[in-house]
Write a protein that holds these residues in place. Structure first.
Motif, PDB file in Angstrom:
ATOM      1  N   PRO A  74       0.780  -1.211   0.000  1.00  0.00           N
ATOM      2  CA  PRO A  74       0.000   0.000   0.000  1.00  0.00           C
ATOM      3  C   PRO A  74       0.817   1.269   0.000  1.00  0.00           C
ATOM      4  O   PRO A  74       1.827   1.369   0.661  1.00  0.00           O
ATOM      5  N   PHE A  86       2.001  -1.831  11.487  1.00  0.00           N
ATOM      6  CA  PHE A  86       1.869  -1.126  10.203  1.00  0.00           C
ATOM      7  C   PHE A  86       1.152   0.171  10.508  1.00  0.00           C
ATOM      8  O   PHE A  86      -0.008   0.168  10.921  1.00  0.00           O
ATOM      9  N   HIS A 126      -2.312   4.015   7.012  1.00  0.00           N
ATOM     10  CA  HIS A 126      -2.129   4.135   5.567  1.00  0.00           C
ATOM     11  C   HIS A 126      -3.445   3.820   4.856  1.00  0.00           C
ATOM     12  O   HIS A 126      -4.403   3.362   5.481  1.00  0.00           O
ATOM     13  N   ASP A 168      -4.668   1.621   1.449  1.00  0.00           N
ATOM     14  CA  ASP A 168      -4.151   0.665   0.468  1.00  0.00           C
ATOM     15  C   ASP A 168      -4.263   1.226  -0.953  1.00  0.00           C
ATOM     16  O   ASP A 168      -5.187   1.971  -1.265  1.00  0.00           O
ATOM     17  N   HIS A 183      -6.235   2.819   7.649  1.00  0.00           N
ATOM     18  CA  HIS A 183      -6.197   1.767   8.657  1.00  0.00           C
ATOM     19  C   HIS A 183      -4.779   1.576   9.165  1.00  0.00           C
ATOM     20  O   HIS A 183      -3.816   2.038   8.556  1.00  0.00           O
TER      21      HIS A 183
HETATM   22 FE   LIG Z   1      -3.430  -1.928   4.385  1.00  0.00          FE
END
Ligand SMILES: [Fe+2]
Ligand SMILES: O=C(O)CCC(=O)C(=O)O
Length: 555
Positions: free
Chosen positions: A33, A267, A270, A272, A329
């Motif tokens: 992403p 993570f 961001h 995607d 997310h």
């Molecule tokens: Fe993602």
């Protein structure tokens, strides 16, 4: 599914320098992403949509600009009320506008659930068990079964780098079966660092994403999101087909196996990168492997949904979440253990075959919103000679893609508005709406576009007239003018996308990007002998001018 052209700039960030027309972050086609360094938690709607690179103090006019855009919208709806009939129609219109606003938070942008794993499972799709899907925070979520399915233990097999490694070592049965316990370390050893797209290249940056992955061509599994009933649930909640025409169905494509390992796998926030125009969302399936932490948080505007699977990670069940692709997310740090997931890209596609007695508990055609739309369109005093109603979409679409957006990927409220008017005989189309660019020059008006294509225009803008010329000749404007449209809502500026680059000449030349938001334009047919005509059509994206005129409800 044609892949998105990665040579084309895709804009998701906030500040976009324009060397020529290249944006700061062109997502990689291959990799993960792209990062949308967006506002912390979902949703300020007050960002400017276009500005000069020299505008160092854009913060200062940001609010002014956004106020202005809201005013412009209000101007379009605050129409004069010359007589009683119009007053009545206006009342109906306000009721719909109010209802639209009230519905903003009503629509799911993510959903999730669990599928029990049953070692006795014989592959019988009618086997009893439970499958739940709903808002994860609701206590009753797991009880609100939509479909009853169980899944057999999940088998994973992968290609070892060392081809002489025995097959028995390249296999896991989950929940971890004694015979394969020792193989978890072999799986971990085969995974590669999980990169993501940033600035047009794949980067591995542990401060942003710390995870490892397997590519789908290097492993296989008996897990299938269709037979697990997950796709059916997503279809009902995120891509419903209210009139059950069976037209849009979901294609799920396995994308990666990801491993987030404690103490710091994570993570950061961001969005995607959609792999094609028809992608509308992503699915994450968490395999039953013990871990702590690693909650997934999904955001849309001011709403947040959290999927925290750690406490039940050792149970004999699969936990999953799906969300629209424009939602920000984040995976919070995994404190210990391994959070192992399968991720899928979700595409909207066509089905020409009617579903056979498919179970659909949703009937969206009689929601309050639908009733308000019906009341407005049915009111003979509202636009008796026909006219246009506009709705700024609440989600982001590829509305700067040469081929335009796909109506089948419309999400949540956007789909309800589209279908709600269309089923009453109104013609509907998607259009990019150019937002007023801001620079030290004249204030520029909104424009309704007829092209979606992202362009570089050599036009120079010093005055409103120049802007008109750039927008008209270089970009192309729809025959319907923005002033002819009655707007149901204000633009959600987070949905903006770059439309074209142009040059502004003030004290010195500077490159600017003009942005569009995506809007549904509804052509309300005129009243004929007390009833609305039925336009029974969508607009075409590339129609000749005469056709536009032919379709005008004023003809
Ligand atoms: Fe993602
Ligand atoms: O593992 C998750 O919950 C989400 C992962 C993710 O955001 C991604 O792979 O893009």
């Amino acid at each position: 599914m044609e892949p998105q052209d990665s040579s084309k700039p895709v804009e998701t960030g906030y500040i976009v320098p324009v060397p020529g027309i290249a944006p700061p972050s062109t997502p990689s086609e291959e990799e993960d992403p792209q990062i949308a360094p967006s506002p912390s938690t979902g949703g300020q709607h007050s960002r400017p949509i276009g500005w000069s690179l020299q505008d160092e103090d854009y913060e200062s006019w940001e609010d002014e600009e956004s106020d202005k855009s809201i005013e412009s919208t209000a101007d379009a709806t605050d129409q004069e009320i010359p007589d009683e009939k119009e007053a009545e129609a206006n009342g109906q219109l306000r009721a719909l506008q109010f209802c639209v606003e009230a519905n903003y938070k009503e629509f799911l942008f993510a959903c999730g659930g669990t599928v029990p794993i049953n070692s006795e499972h014989q592959g019988d799709p009618d086997a009893t068990g439970k499958e739940a899907a709903s808002r994860p925070e609701s206590a009753s979520s797991k009880a609100s079964s939509l479909i009853s399915v169980t899944h057999p233990p999940v088998t994973l097999r992968w290609d070892p780098e060392d081809v002489s490694a025995p097959a028995s070592q390249s296999k896991l049965i989950l929940p971890i079966e004694e015979t394969t316990t020792g193989n978890l370390k072999h799986l971990l050893a085969e995974t590669k660092p999980a990169t993501f797209g940033r600035g047009g290249e794949d980067v591995y940056d542990e401060s942003y994403r710390k995870a490892s992955k397997l590519e789908p061509q290097t492993f296989s599994t008996n897990f299938c999101p269709y037979s697990a009933g997950i796709i059916e649930v997503i279809s009902q909640l995120l891509l419903p087909d209210p009139e059950r025409t069976g037209q849009r169905i979901i294609k799920a494509e396995l994308y990666k196996l990801n491993v987030y390992t404690g103490p710091s796998g994570h993570f950061r926030s961001h969005v995607d990168t959609p792999r094609s125009r028809s992608q509308f969302g992503s699915l994450v399936v968490c395999l039953p492997v013990k871990h702590d932490g690693g909650a997934l948080e999904v955001r849309h505007n001011d709403e947040v949904m959290k999927f925290d699977w750690a406490s039940t990670s050792e149970q004999s069940e699969l936990q999953w979440a799906a969300f629209y692709s424009d939602c920000e997310h984040e995976v919070f740090p995994v404190q210990s253990g391994h959070r192992i997931t399968l991720t899928y890209n979700l595409y909207a596609t066509f089905n020409s075959i009617q579903p056979l007695g498919s179970f659909s508990p949703l009937n969206n055609t009689q929601t309050p919103l639908d009733r308000e739309i019906e009341a407005l369109v049915g009111d003979a005093t509202f636009l008796p000679d026909g006219g246009y109603v506009g709705f700024h979409t609440t989600h982001t679409y590829p509305h700067n893609d040469l081929e335009g957006c796909l109506e089948d990927t419309l999400k949540g409220l956007d789909m309800v508005i589209w279908r709600g008017f269309q089923r009453l005989g109104c013609a509907v189309c998607l259009r990019p709406v150019l937002q007023p660019a801001s620079f030290t020059g004249p204030k520029l008006p909104f424009k309704l576009g007829r092209t979606f294509e992202l362009r570089a225009i050599s036009g120079e803008v010093e005055s409103t007239d120049d802007w008109d010329a750039v927008a008209q000749d270089g970009w192309g404007l729809a025959q319907v003018s923005i002033e002819d449209i009655i707007w149901l809502n204000e633009p959600t500026l987070e949905t903006k996308r770059a439309a074209f680059a142009y040059t502004v000449y003030g004290n010195q030349a500077s490159s600017c990007l003009a942005y569009t938001v995506c809007s549904i334009i509804i052509s309300v047919p005129k009243i004929n002998e007390g009833k609305r005509d039925n336009l029974e059509t969508t607009f075409d994206f590339v129609i000749e001018e005469e056709d536009w005129e032919k379709r005008s409800p004023w003809d």
